[in-house]
Each structure stands twice: as structure tokens, then as C-alpha cells.
Design an enzyme around this catalytic site. Structure first.
Site, short mmCIF file in Angstrom:
data_model
loop_
_atom_site.label_atom_id
_atom_site.label_comp_id
_atom_site.label_asym_id
_atom_site.label_seq_id
_atom_site.Cartn_x
_atom_site.Cartn_y
_atom_site.Cartn_z
N ASP A 1 -5.29 5.99 0.07
CA ASP A 1 -6.04 6.18 -1.19
C ASP A 1 -6.39 7.65 -1.38
OD1 ASP A 1 -5.95 3.55 -1.95
OD2 ASP A 1 -8.01 3.09 -1.35
N THR B 1 0.83 -1.21 0.00
CA THR B 1 0.00 0.00 0.00
C THR B 1 0.86 1.25 0.00
OG1 THR B 1 -1.79 -1.12 1.19
CG2 THR B 1 -1.76 1.28 1.27
#
Length: 200
Positions: free
Chosen positions: A91, A31
Site C-alpha cells: 500500500d 495484492t
């Protein structure tokens, strides 16, 4: 449509996921790498006007959004509440960087109107995500809307890529389309949550 493509992309990325797990690389690291790559690419290539290259490189790093979940399911460690929180938070960072890069590009070209439209896309996109997160935090559902994150990313990256290749009007059309779709999605989510609260 994009949700239907997700299983196919998962199958394609599975060998890479296995390789990462074998090397002890967990989903949180995946991530972080994906977000860092997206941020650097967006803020490097887009302001310089290298829209096609930037779009392709960003797309590669965006695929890490699928890969981190895959690594977690394969036993790479880190598949946890913390991992889910980290993924969602980063994100937002990646999305903001993409639109910030385009805003800087439009500023450099002197296009005040598209600068404003892209800024609206940035804010509206964050509102779309926040509305869902806040609703779920209150025990409600909010998985509705015309333009969720995958759709927004596809529109902005495709428009930037082909706009940079010289296809006329596609970049402006993409930004206006995304602004409208994001605004509609915010309204859809607000209405959806309102109806749930009225039923209680």
C-alpha cells in the site's frame, strides 16, 4: 463516509472474488497485481499529463485493496500475518507511486509550488501510516485521524481526474486540502498516542 461504502463495494466485488478463488488465485497475488498496476499507471500516465485516464485506471487497481481481503475470506489462501504485512507494505509503495507521478507532472509543467505541496503530501501520508504502525507495534491504538488512506486516495484521484479535464483550480485545491488534512492527521495520531502513554 468511505467506511460506510465499504460493505456496498464488497458486495459488488464478491462475484469477482469467487471467480479468482475458483482459479486458484490467492490474496497475495491480488495484492501484488493491484500494486503493480497502480505503480505502472501512476508513473506512466501522470507524468505524461494524462491525468483523467491515469486516475480511472489507478482507481480500478486500487479496488484490489478490497478484493485481496475478500479473496482471503473466501478461502483463497494466503490470508495470514505475512499477507497482512505484504498488503500494508505494498500500500505504501502504491501511494508513493501515485504522488511521485503527480510530482513528475508538476515538475514538467514548471509548477514549483505544487511540486513542493505534493511532495509534502507524499511525506505526510507516509507519516500517517507509520505513526499507526509504530503505535500498534508498541501495543497502543492509533485508529484516529481526519485523512486516512481511503480519504487521501479519493481526494488525490478526484482532483487529478477533474483537474486533467480542465476544471479550474481543482487540482491545486485538492493538493492543498490533502496537505492540510494529512498534517492534521499526523498531529491527531501523535496526540492520541501521547495521551495513551500518559495514562499508563
Amino acid at each position: 463516509m468511505l467506511k460506510l461504502l465499504r460493505p456496498a463495494m464488497t458486495r459488488i466485488l464478491t462475484p469477482l472474488g469467487r471467480a479468482l478463488v475458483r482459479r486458484g488465485i490467492g490474496p497475495n497475488a491480488v495484492t501484488a497485481i493491484g500494486t503493480l498496476g497502480t505503480v505502472v499507471s501512476a508513473l506512466l500516465f501522470f507524468p505524461l499529463g494524462q491525468l483523467p485516464v491515469g486516475s480511472v485506471v489507478i482507481t480500478v487497481f486500487v479496488l484490489f485493496d478490497l478484493l485481496d481481503g475478500l479473496v482471503a475470506r473466501m478461502g483463497g489462501g494466503g490470508g495470514s500475518t505475512w499477507g497482512a504485512f505484504l498488503d500494508s507494505t505494498l500500500d505504501r509503495v502504491a501511494d508513493a507511486a501515485i504522488f511521485a507521478g503527480l510530482i513528475l507532472y508538476f515538475v514538467s509543467t514548471g509548477d514549483a509550488l505544487l511540486t513542493a505541496v505534493t511532495l509534502f503530501c507524499l511525506v505526510a501520508g507516509l507519516l500517517v501510516s507509520y505513526a499507526k504502525a509504530r503505535a500498534e507495534g508498541l501495543g497502543l491504538t492509533c485508529d484516529v485521524g481526519l485523512a486516512e488512506r481511503p480519504e487521501r486516495l479519493v481526494v488525490v484521484l478526484v482532483a487529478a481526474c477533474f483537474g486533467g479535464l480542465g476544471v479550474p483550480y481543482i487540482l491545486a485545491a485538492g493538493m492543498w486540502l490533502l496537505a492540510a488534512a494529512s498534517a492534521v492527521t499526523v498531529v491527531q495520531r501523535v496526540v492520541h498516542v501521547y495521551r495513551q502513554t500518559r495514562e499508563r
